[in-house]
Write a protein that holds these residues in place. Structure first.
Motif, PDB file in Angstrom:
ATOM      1  N   UNK A  75       8.058  -5.030  -5.456  1.00  0.00           N
ATOM      2  CA  UNK A  75       7.339  -6.289  -5.229  1.00  0.00           C
ATOM      3  C   UNK A  75       5.887  -6.182  -5.690  1.00  0.00           C
ATOM      4  N   UNK A  76       5.293  -7.318  -5.997  1.00  0.00           N
ATOM      5  CA  UNK A  76       3.872  -7.401  -6.322  1.00  0.00           C
ATOM      6  C   UNK A  76       3.156  -7.783  -5.031  1.00  0.00           C
ATOM      7  N   UNK A  77       2.657  -6.766  -4.312  1.00  0.00           N
ATOM      8  CA  UNK A  77       2.029  -7.006  -3.010  1.00  0.00           C
ATOM      9  C   UNK A  77       0.865  -7.987  -3.099  1.00  0.00           C
ATOM     10  N   UNK A  78       0.103  -7.928  -4.174  1.00  0.00           N
ATOM     11  CA  UNK A  78      -1.043  -8.824  -4.339  1.00  0.00           C
ATOM     12  C   UNK A  78      -0.574 -10.272  -4.460  1.00  0.00           C
ATOM     13  N   UNK A  79       0.487 -10.495  -5.230  1.00  0.00           N
ATOM     14  CA  UNK A  79       1.014 -11.855  -5.395  1.00  0.00           C
ATOM     15  C   UNK A  79       1.621 -12.364  -4.087  1.00  0.00           C
ATOM     16  N   UNK A  80       2.323 -11.488  -3.358  1.00  0.00           N
ATOM     17  CA  UNK A  80       2.909 -11.881  -2.072  1.00  0.00           C
ATOM     18  C   UNK A  80       1.789 -12.250  -1.101  1.00  0.00           C
ATOM     19  N   UNK A  81       0.732 -11.435  -1.037  1.00  0.00           N
ATOM     20  CA  UNK A  81      -0.395 -11.716  -0.141  1.00  0.00           C
ATOM     21  C   UNK A  81      -1.055 -13.042  -0.501  1.00  0.00           C
ATOM     22  N   UNK A  82      -1.218 -13.308  -1.791  1.00  0.00           N
ATOM     23  CA  UNK A  82      -1.831 -14.567  -2.236  1.00  0.00           C
ATOM     24  C   UNK A  82      -0.951 -15.762  -1.869  1.00  0.00           C
ATOM     25  N   UNK A  83       0.364 -15.624  -2.022  1.00  0.00           N
ATOM     26  CA  UNK A  83       1.284 -16.714  -1.682  1.00  0.00           C
ATOM     27  C   UNK A  83       1.261 -17.000  -0.186  1.00  0.00           C
ATOM     28  N   UNK A  84       1.206 -15.954   0.614  1.00  0.00           N
ATOM     29  CA  UNK A  84       1.141 -16.131   2.073  1.00  0.00           C
ATOM     30  C   UNK A  84      -0.189 -16.770   2.459  1.00  0.00           C
ATOM     31  N   UNK A  85      -1.266 -16.341   1.814  1.00  0.00           N
ATOM     32  CA  UNK A  85      -2.586 -16.930   2.046  1.00  0.00           C
ATOM     33  C   UNK A  85      -2.593 -18.405   1.657  1.00  0.00           C
ATOM     34  N   UNK A  86      -1.995 -18.726   0.501  1.00  0.00           N
ATOM     35  CA  UNK A  86      -1.917 -20.123   0.052  1.00  0.00           C
ATOM     36  C   UNK A  86      -1.151 -20.990   1.024  1.00  0.00           C
ATOM     37  N   UNK A  87      -0.195 -20.395   1.740  1.00  0.00           N
ATOM     38  CA  UNK A  87       0.594 -21.140   2.721  1.00  0.00           C
ATOM     39  C   UNK A  87      -0.173 -21.312   4.033  1.00  0.00           C
ATOM     40  N   UNK A  88      -1.305 -20.608   4.162  1.00  0.00           N
ATOM     41  CA  UNK A  88      -2.151 -20.769   5.354  1.00  0.00           C
ATOM     42  C   UNK A  88      -2.015 -19.657   6.376  1.00  0.00           C
ATOM     43  N   UNK A  89      -1.486 -18.505   5.959  1.00  0.00           N
ATOM     44  CA  UNK A  89      -1.276 -17.386   6.888  1.00  0.00           C
ATOM     45  C   UNK A  89      -1.909 -16.135   6.307  1.00  0.00           C
ATOM     46  N   UNK A  90      -1.899 -15.048   7.062  1.00  0.00           N
ATOM     47  CA  UNK A  90      -2.543 -13.828   6.604  1.00  0.00           C
ATOM     48  C   UNK A  90      -1.578 -12.644   6.620  1.00  0.00           C
ATOM     49  N   UNK A  91      -1.405 -12.020   5.465  1.00  0.00           N
ATOM     50  CA  UNK A  91      -0.621 -10.795   5.377  1.00  0.00           C
ATOM     51  C   UNK A  91      -1.536  -9.664   5.832  1.00  0.00           C
ATOM     52  N   UNK A  92      -1.101  -8.940   6.877  1.00  0.00           N
ATOM     53  CA  UNK A  92      -1.948  -7.889   7.431  1.00  0.00           C
ATOM     54  C   UNK A  92      -1.507  -6.496   7.023  1.00  0.00           C
ATOM     55  N   UNK A  93      -0.410  -6.392   6.274  1.00  0.00           N
ATOM     56  CA  UNK A  93       0.044  -5.096   5.775  1.00  0.00           C
ATOM     57  C   UNK A  93       1.560  -5.025   5.739  1.00  0.00           C
ATOM     58  N   UNK A  94       2.048  -3.895   5.226  1.00  0.00           N
ATOM     59  CA  UNK A  94       3.491  -3.651   5.241  1.00  0.00           C
ATOM     60  C   UNK A  94       3.900  -3.174   6.616  1.00  0.00           C
ATOM     61  N   UNK A  95       5.094  -3.555   7.018  1.00  0.00           N
ATOM     62  CA  UNK A  95       5.595  -3.139   8.332  1.00  0.00           C
ATOM     63  C   UNK A  95       6.326  -1.809   8.201  1.00  0.00           C
TER      64      UNK A  95
END
Length: 96
Positions: free
Chosen positions: A76-96
């Motif tokens: 996965x592209x972690x940066x793109x996933x984080x940006x998509x989650x941010x665009x949706x209005x939430x915050x990616x805080x890391x991998x689980x």
């Protein structure tokens, strides 16, 4: 004129053996911690946003656990996933 494998009755007949190559993409499931999710709207917003990324095959959202699992074709592209989650209005805080 080239020979055809189709016979006059519509069936297929090949002379000799033929090998068929099938490419199977490697999939990777990655789980992220996401803060700010509380309802079904959150699930829908994240699923749409992350699911629109290139290479994403599926998105599973666990609101109660604060987790989002993204299945991709390859790494996965972690940066793109984080940006998509941010665009949706939430915050990616890391991998689980």
């Amino acid at each position: 004129m080239s020979e055809s494998c189709c016979t006059t009755d519509g069936s297929c007949s090949t002379s000799g053996s033929t090998a068929t190559a099938t490419a199977v993409a490697e999939t990777t499931a990655t789980t992220y911690r996401v803060s700010g999710m509380s309802c079904g709207h959150c699930r829908t917003a994240i699923t749409r946003s992350v699911g629109a990324l290139d290479g994403v095959l599926s998105v599973e959202v666990d609101i109660a656990g604060g987790l989002v699992t993204v299945t991709t074709g390859g790494e996965p592209d972690d940066t793109a996933v984080a940006a998509a989650i941010d665009d949706a209005g939430y915050e990616l805080t890391g991998r689980a």
